[in-house]
Structures are given as C-alpha cells and as structure tokens.
Scaffold this motif. Structure first.
Motif, PDB file in Angstrom:
ATOM      1  N   GLY A  27       0.807  -1.220   0.000  1.00  0.00           N
ATOM      2  CA  GLY A  27       0.000   0.000   0.000  1.00  0.00           C
ATOM      3  C   GLY A  27       0.834   1.261   0.000  1.00  0.00           C
ATOM      4  O   GLY A  27       2.068   1.211  -0.125  1.00  0.00           O
ATOM      5  N   ARG A  28       0.127   2.372   0.159  1.00  0.00           N
ATOM      6  CA  ARG A  28       0.735   3.676  -0.116  1.00  0.00           C
ATOM      7  C   ARG A  28       1.837   4.092   0.841  1.00  0.00           C
ATOM      8  O   ARG A  28       2.569   5.035   0.558  1.00  0.00           O
ATOM      9  N   TYR A  29       1.981   3.415   2.013  1.00  0.00           N
ATOM     10  CA  TYR A  29       3.084   3.770   2.911  1.00  0.00           C
ATOM     11  C   TYR A  29       4.424   3.314   2.325  1.00  0.00           C
ATOM     12  O   TYR A  29       5.467   3.725   2.831  1.00  0.00           O
ATOM     13  N   GLU A  32       7.821   2.008  -3.092  1.00  0.00           N
ATOM     14  CA  GLU A  32       7.821   1.133  -4.271  1.00  0.00           C
ATOM     15  C   GLU A  32       6.394   0.839  -4.749  1.00  0.00           C
ATOM     16  O   GLU A  32       6.142   0.658  -5.933  1.00  0.00           O
ATOM     17  N   TYR A  33       5.420   0.814  -3.798  1.00  0.00           N
ATOM     18  CA  TYR A  33       4.013   0.670  -4.193  1.00  0.00           C
ATOM     19  C   TYR A  33       3.568   1.895  -4.986  1.00  0.00           C
ATOM     20  O   TYR A  33       2.953   1.777  -6.045  1.00  0.00           O
ATOM     21  N   ARG A  34       3.899   3.072  -4.473  1.00  0.00           N
ATOM     22  CA  ARG A  34       3.455   4.306  -5.143  1.00  0.00           C
ATOM     23  C   ARG A  34       4.034   4.385  -6.554  1.00  0.00           C
ATOM     24  O   ARG A  34       3.353   4.813  -7.491  1.00  0.00           O
ATOM     25  N   THR A  36       4.832   1.767  -8.547  1.00  0.00           N
ATOM     26  CA  THR A  36       4.162   0.800  -9.423  1.00  0.00           C
ATOM     27  C   THR A  36       2.739   1.256  -9.728  1.00  0.00           C
ATOM     28  O   THR A  36       2.248   1.094 -10.849  1.00  0.00           O
ATOM     29  N   ARG A  37       2.084   1.855  -8.754  1.00  0.00           N
ATOM     30  CA  ARG A  37       0.729   2.362  -8.962  1.00  0.00           C
ATOM     31  C   ARG A  37       0.747   3.469 -10.014  1.00  0.00           C
ATOM     32  O   ARG A  37      -0.138   3.534 -10.877  1.00  0.00           O
ATOM     33  N   ALA A  38       1.762   4.336  -9.964  1.00  0.00           N
ATOM     34  CA  ALA A  38       1.875   5.405 -10.961  1.00  0.00           C
ATOM     35  C   ALA A  38       2.088   4.805 -12.358  1.00  0.00           C
ATOM     36  O   ALA A  38       1.510   5.275 -13.342  1.00  0.00           O
ATOM     37  N   ALA A  73      -5.808  -6.878  -4.647  1.00  0.00           N
ATOM     38  CA  ALA A  73      -7.055  -6.656  -5.392  1.00  0.00           C
ATOM     39  C   ALA A  73      -7.918  -5.773  -4.500  1.00  0.00           C
ATOM     40  O   ALA A  73      -7.386  -5.075  -3.643  1.00  0.00           O
ATOM     41  N   ASP A  74      -9.233  -5.771  -4.689  1.00  0.00           N
ATOM     42  CA  ASP A  74     -10.101  -5.005  -3.798  1.00  0.00           C
ATOM     43  C   ASP A  74     -11.420  -5.730  -3.630  1.00  0.00           C
ATOM     44  O   ASP A  74     -11.880  -6.418  -4.550  1.00  0.00           O
ATOM     45  N   ILE A  75     -12.057  -5.545  -2.470  1.00  0.00           N
ATOM     46  CA  ILE A  75     -13.329  -6.228  -2.218  1.00  0.00           C
ATOM     47  C   ILE A  75     -14.446  -5.740  -3.141  1.00  0.00           C
ATOM     48  O   ILE A  75     -15.469  -6.394  -3.260  1.00  0.00           O
TER      49      ILE A  75
HETATM   50  C1  LIG Z   1     -13.674  -1.791   2.824  1.00  0.00           C
HETATM   51  C2  LIG Z   1     -12.589  -2.377   1.964  1.00  0.00           C
HETATM   52  C3  LIG Z   1     -12.189  -1.940   0.672  1.00  0.00           C
HETATM   53  N1  LIG Z   1     -11.172  -2.771   0.266  1.00  0.00           N
HETATM   54  C4  LIG Z   1     -10.892  -3.690   1.233  1.00  0.00           C
HETATM   55  C5  LIG Z   1     -11.790  -3.482   2.283  1.00  0.00           C
HETATM   56  C6  LIG Z   1     -11.908  -4.360   3.502  1.00  0.00           C
HETATM   57  C7  LIG Z   1     -10.812  -4.143   4.477  1.00  0.00           C
HETATM   58  C8  LIG Z   1     -10.910  -2.877   5.231  1.00  0.00           C
HETATM   59  O1  LIG Z   1     -11.808  -2.775   6.081  1.00  0.00           O
HETATM   60  O2  LIG Z   1     -10.052  -1.988   5.007  1.00  0.00           O
HETATM   61  C9  LIG Z   1      -9.908  -4.776   1.199  1.00  0.00           C
HETATM   62  C10 LIG Z   1      -8.627  -4.567   0.507  1.00  0.00           C
HETATM   63  N2  LIG Z   1      -8.193  -3.468  -0.209  1.00  0.00           N
HETATM   64  C11 LIG Z   1      -6.944  -3.714  -0.682  1.00  0.00           C
HETATM   65  C12 LIG Z   1      -6.561  -5.030  -0.313  1.00  0.00           C
HETATM   66  C13 LIG Z   1      -5.295  -5.682  -0.810  1.00  0.00           C
HETATM   67  C14 LIG Z   1      -4.611  -6.581   0.074  1.00  0.00           C
HETATM   68  C15 LIG Z   1      -3.924  -5.965   1.276  1.00  0.00           C
HETATM   69  O3  LIG Z   1      -2.775  -5.502   1.154  1.00  0.00           O
HETATM   70  O4  LIG Z   1      -4.489  -6.039   2.386  1.00  0.00           O
HETATM   71  C16 LIG Z   1      -7.600  -5.548   0.463  1.00  0.00           C
HETATM   72  C17 LIG Z   1      -7.686  -6.891   1.182  1.00  0.00           C
HETATM   73  C18 LIG Z   1      -6.126  -2.786  -1.473  1.00  0.00           C
HETATM   74  C19 LIG Z   1      -6.475  -1.355  -1.477  1.00  0.00           C
HETATM   75  N3  LIG Z   1      -7.716  -0.793  -1.610  1.00  0.00           N
HETATM   76  C20 LIG Z   1      -7.614   0.559  -1.666  1.00  0.00           C
HETATM   77  C21 LIG Z   1      -6.237   0.909  -1.580  1.00  0.00           C
HETATM   78  C22 LIG Z   1      -5.675   2.315  -1.692  1.00  0.00           C
HETATM   79  C23 LIG Z   1      -5.772   2.679  -3.136  1.00  0.00           C
HETATM   80  C24 LIG Z   1      -4.675   3.546  -3.661  1.00  0.00           C
HETATM   81  O5  LIG Z   1      -3.558   3.065  -3.951  1.00  0.00           O
HETATM   82  O6  LIG Z   1      -4.972   4.742  -3.833  1.00  0.00           O
HETATM   83  C25 LIG Z   1      -5.518  -0.280  -1.468  1.00  0.00           C
HETATM   84  C26 LIG Z   1      -4.022  -0.452  -1.389  1.00  0.00           C
HETATM   85  C27 LIG Z   1      -8.744   1.535  -1.872  1.00  0.00           C
HETATM   86  C28 LIG Z   1     -10.003   1.264  -1.150  1.00  0.00           C
HETATM   87  N4  LIG Z   1     -10.707   0.116  -1.196  1.00  0.00           N
HETATM   88  C29 LIG Z   1     -11.810   0.225  -0.366  1.00  0.00           C
HETATM   89  C30 LIG Z   1     -11.820   1.522   0.170  1.00  0.00           C
HETATM   90  C31 LIG Z   1     -12.864   2.051   1.152  1.00  0.00           C
HETATM   91  C32 LIG Z   1     -10.709   2.191  -0.341  1.00  0.00           C
HETATM   92  C33 LIG Z   1     -10.353   3.619  -0.144  1.00  0.00           C
HETATM   93  C34 LIG Z   1      -9.729   3.868   1.170  1.00  0.00           C
HETATM   94  C35 LIG Z   1      -8.237   3.995   1.016  1.00  0.00           C
HETATM   95  O7  LIG Z   1      -7.836   4.732   0.103  1.00  0.00           O
HETATM   96  O8  LIG Z   1      -7.502   3.395   1.816  1.00  0.00           O
HETATM   97  C36 LIG Z   1     -12.786  -0.850  -0.125  1.00  0.00           C
END
Ligand SMILES: Cc1c2[nH]c(c1CCC(=O)O)Cc1[nH]c(c(CCC(=O)O)c1C)Cc1[nH]c(c(CCC(=O)O)c1C)Cc1[nH]c(c(C)c1CCC(=O)O)C2
Length: 344
Positions: A27-29, A32-34, A36-38, A73-75
């Motif tokens: 993730g964004r912390y 290297e993630y930032r 690859t995302r770019a 991935a994302d939920i």
């Molecule tokens: C509610 C929910 C979501 N997604 C997810 C949930 C359930 C877990 C939780 O309660 O946090 C689950 C999730 N989202 C992501 C993963 C990948 C695996 C992991 O590293 O845990 C997993 C397992 C990547 C992500 N999903 C998201 C990011 C950030 C996106 C970015 O790079 O800008 C990542 C790494 C975006 C996302 N996706 C979602 C929201 C509300 C957001 C925006 C909030 C935010 O920006 O943090 C929906």
C-alpha cells in the motif's frame, strides 16, 4: 508445504512465536508501491494488471519477509463484475452506481457471469503461486456480502451504512436477495482463487459491527457460514479466516457459528478478553492498533509484546487490528516484526 507457519497456526498449532503479516501490507506507505501504482495509471488498472498486481503483492514480502502474502485486489471488484459501475475518486475513495430496490437487484448479472471481469485476478494468483518464496503462505480474499452490499447500496463508503440499513428496512426480501447473490458470487470467486493457487482465503466483513441482534445472525453469520461451507465442500481442508470487524461480544462463538478456522480481531477488543473468550475456540488473528505503525517507539514495542503475550496460550497469527495507513513509517513495520519474532 504443510510446514508453513500460517497453515500450522490455522490447524490449531501453538507456535513458539506467532507468524506475522499485515492488512494492507501492499500500500501507499511504501514508496515502491506508489511507483508501481503510478506506472499502472490508477488503482483499478493496477488491480486488473496481473504482472503489476503480483509485483505490489511481492514488494512487502521482499522488504520485510512477512509469513503471508495477500493477493493485491479489492473487495469491490466483485460488485463491478456483477454489473455495477465502479471508480475511485482520487483522494476520496470508491464510488459505485447504486442498487436501492428489488428492480436494481434483478438487474445485476448472475453469479456465474463474474469470471469474465475477474479473470485477471486469477492470473495474479497464479503468478504469485509460482513466484512466492516457499515458506510464504498465499492468502486470497473477498468482501463478505453485507460489507460489499453496503457499498453497492450507498454508492460509496458511509460511516454508519445508513443506506443499506434503509434498504433492509424497506424491503427485507429484496435486500436478502442481494445478500444471496453476493454469497453465491463470492463462492465462485474464491473457488477460482483457490484453483489458481490461494492456500487460505479471508472474508472481510469490515462493517459487521453495524449489524445488531437478528440482523447480525441473518446478514453476517448466515452468509459467512454459507460461503465457508460451500468452499470447504469444494476444497476439503481449505483454511478460512473470517473478519467480522467491530463485532464486539459477537466475536464470541463466531468461529463455531460460521465454520471459520480463524477469527481476525480488530483493535477495539482487548487481547486479554479475546484470548479468554474467542481463542478458546481456535486460532485468532490480530490485533495491534495500526496507529503504532505511525507513532512507533517504545509504545509500539510494549503493545506488540502485550498482544503476543496475551495470545501465547493458543494458536495465533499476529496482525494489525485494521489496515496500515498511508502515513505509516516502514521502519516501524520492521520494528514490529522484529519485536514479534524476538518475543518467543
Ligand atoms: C472496505 C474495503 C475496501 N477494500 C478492502 C476493504 C476491507 C478491508 C478494510 O476494512 O479496510 C480490502 C482490501 N483493499 C486492498 C486489499 C489488498 C490486500 C492488502 O494488502 O491487504 C484488500 C484486502 C487494497 C487497497 N484498496 C484501496 C487501496 C488504496 C488505493 C490507492 O492506492 O490509492 C488499497 C491499497 C482503496 C479502497 N478500497 C476500499 C476503500 C474504502 C478504499 C479507499 C480507502 C483507502 O484509500 O484506503 C474498499
């Protein structure tokens, strides 16, 4: 394969030091993630690009040597695969077209239609199954029906899931049909992840805490149980982690009620309470406050040890109580892992 520490803990073994991974570890912390995302352009393009999604999944494994990798991935992808429009408003979070009544539910695609859209996710899993270090466990995941429905009804994240509660109150049968469709689609989705190489699956019910009484039974316990039973029928022995976030006292008995092998705990419950009330039924995962990844220092070390100590008497996978935040310092993650691994 059977000597992977996470799989041993999920079978109920008590290990000298708990295996460790972290929600949102890719993730964004991480710089290297930032990067690859770019390169991918935006978040959804990253999710649907198997090479880049595998790359960001591997980044925290290379940097920190976590015991598990979680598929990137994302939920909410499953909502899109069922026909909802989905986009991420930069800096604001997810936006979706809304499903607010029986006609909206009827207009969604059938569960079997999700694979066209989601096949890149299965390809990401297949790449990871080949490329992960042999000691690292690969976790697949999906959102649980209530949590995914809460976004589909509101069209965005909400503090209290008010729109989903409103739909449920206005037409409980139509709302239940949405939950059933999501449960069926989730079985199909996770089953394909397992076929592609996921060794464990985790169900994220991030908004379980806003369901009370009979609603918790009908829309959290029942769909999670149904998904777990169907997956275990298709994939005997598959370990499942369930995360009914902020379930509070409903964490008690949740593993027995749903058939989950492990219950993931958020940080609103104390480790001592959870050891006594929840870990009695088997493996638990959690539950350090993610703020420590921002603040670090002696408090991080102290609280990490407290979590390890509290759960020492039973099977435990160390994790945060929720996802790591973008303002976290990677050096604090390193300190947390060192503390867990030297706590034996
Ligand atoms: C509610 C929910 C979501 N997604 C997810 C949930 C359930 C877990 C939780 O309660 O946090 C689950 C999730 N989202 C992501 C993963 C990948 C695996 C992991 O590293 O845990 C997993 C397992 C990547 C992500 N999903 C998201 C990011 C950030 C996106 C970015 O790079 O800008 C990542 C790494 C975006 C996302 N996706 C979602 C929201 C509300 C957001 C925006 C909030 C935010 O920006 O943090 C929906």
């Amino acid at each position: 394969m059977t000597d992977k520490t996470i799989l041993r803990a999920l079978r109920g073994e008590v290990l000298p030091t708990p295996p460790v991974w972290m929600m949102r570890q890719a993730g964004r912390y991480l710089p290297e993630y930032r990067a690859t995302r770019a390169q991918a352009g935006d978040f959804l393009s990253l999710c649907y690009n198997p090479d880049l999604a595998a790359e960001v999944t591997l980044q925290p494994i290379r940097r920190f040597g976590f015991d598990a990798a979680i598929l990137f991935a994302d939920i909410l992808l499953i909502a899109q695969a069922l026909g909802a429009d989905l986009w991420f408003a930069e800096g604001e979070g997810p936006r979706l077209s809304t499903v607010t009544d029986a006609a909206g539910v009827a207009a969604l695609k059938p569960a079997g239609a999700i694979h066209d859209r989601l096949s890149p996710v299965y390809e990401t899993v297949a790449i990871l199954a080949r490329e992960l270090p042999r000691e690292t466990t690969l976790i697949g995941f999906a959102g649980s029906p209530w949590t995914v429905a809460s976004y589909m009804v509101a069209g965005r994240g909400t503090p209290d899931q008010g729109p989903a509660h409103g739909f449920k109150a206005a037409d409980r049968a139509a709302f239940a049909a949405l939950i059933d469709l999501l449960a069926e689609a989730t079985v199909e989705y996770l089953s394909r992840q397992v076929q592609a190489g996921a060794e464990v699956v985790k169900l994220f019910d991030s908004w379980a805490g806003s369901l009370k009484g009979q609603d918790f039974d009908d829309f959290c316990v029942a769909p999670n149980r149904r998904i777990i039973a169907a997956l275990k029928a298709r994939h005997p022995g598959l370990p499942v982690i369930a995360f009914p976030r902020e379930a509070g006292e409903r964490y008690i008995g949740f593993a027995r009620a749903t058939g989950a092998d492990c219950v993931a705990l958020d940080n609103s419950v104390s480790p001592d309470w959870a050891a006594e009330k929840v870990q009695v039924d088997g493996c638990v995962q959690g539950n350090l406050d993610p703020r420590h990844m921002v603040t670090g220092g002696a408090a991080l070390v102290h609280e990490t040890r407290r979590v390890v100590e509290a759960f020492r008497g039973g099977p435990h996978i160390f994790n945060l109580g929720h996802g790591i935040t973008p303002d976290a310092d990677p050096e604090n993650v390193r300190l947390m892992i060192e503390t867990v691994r030297s706590a034996g």
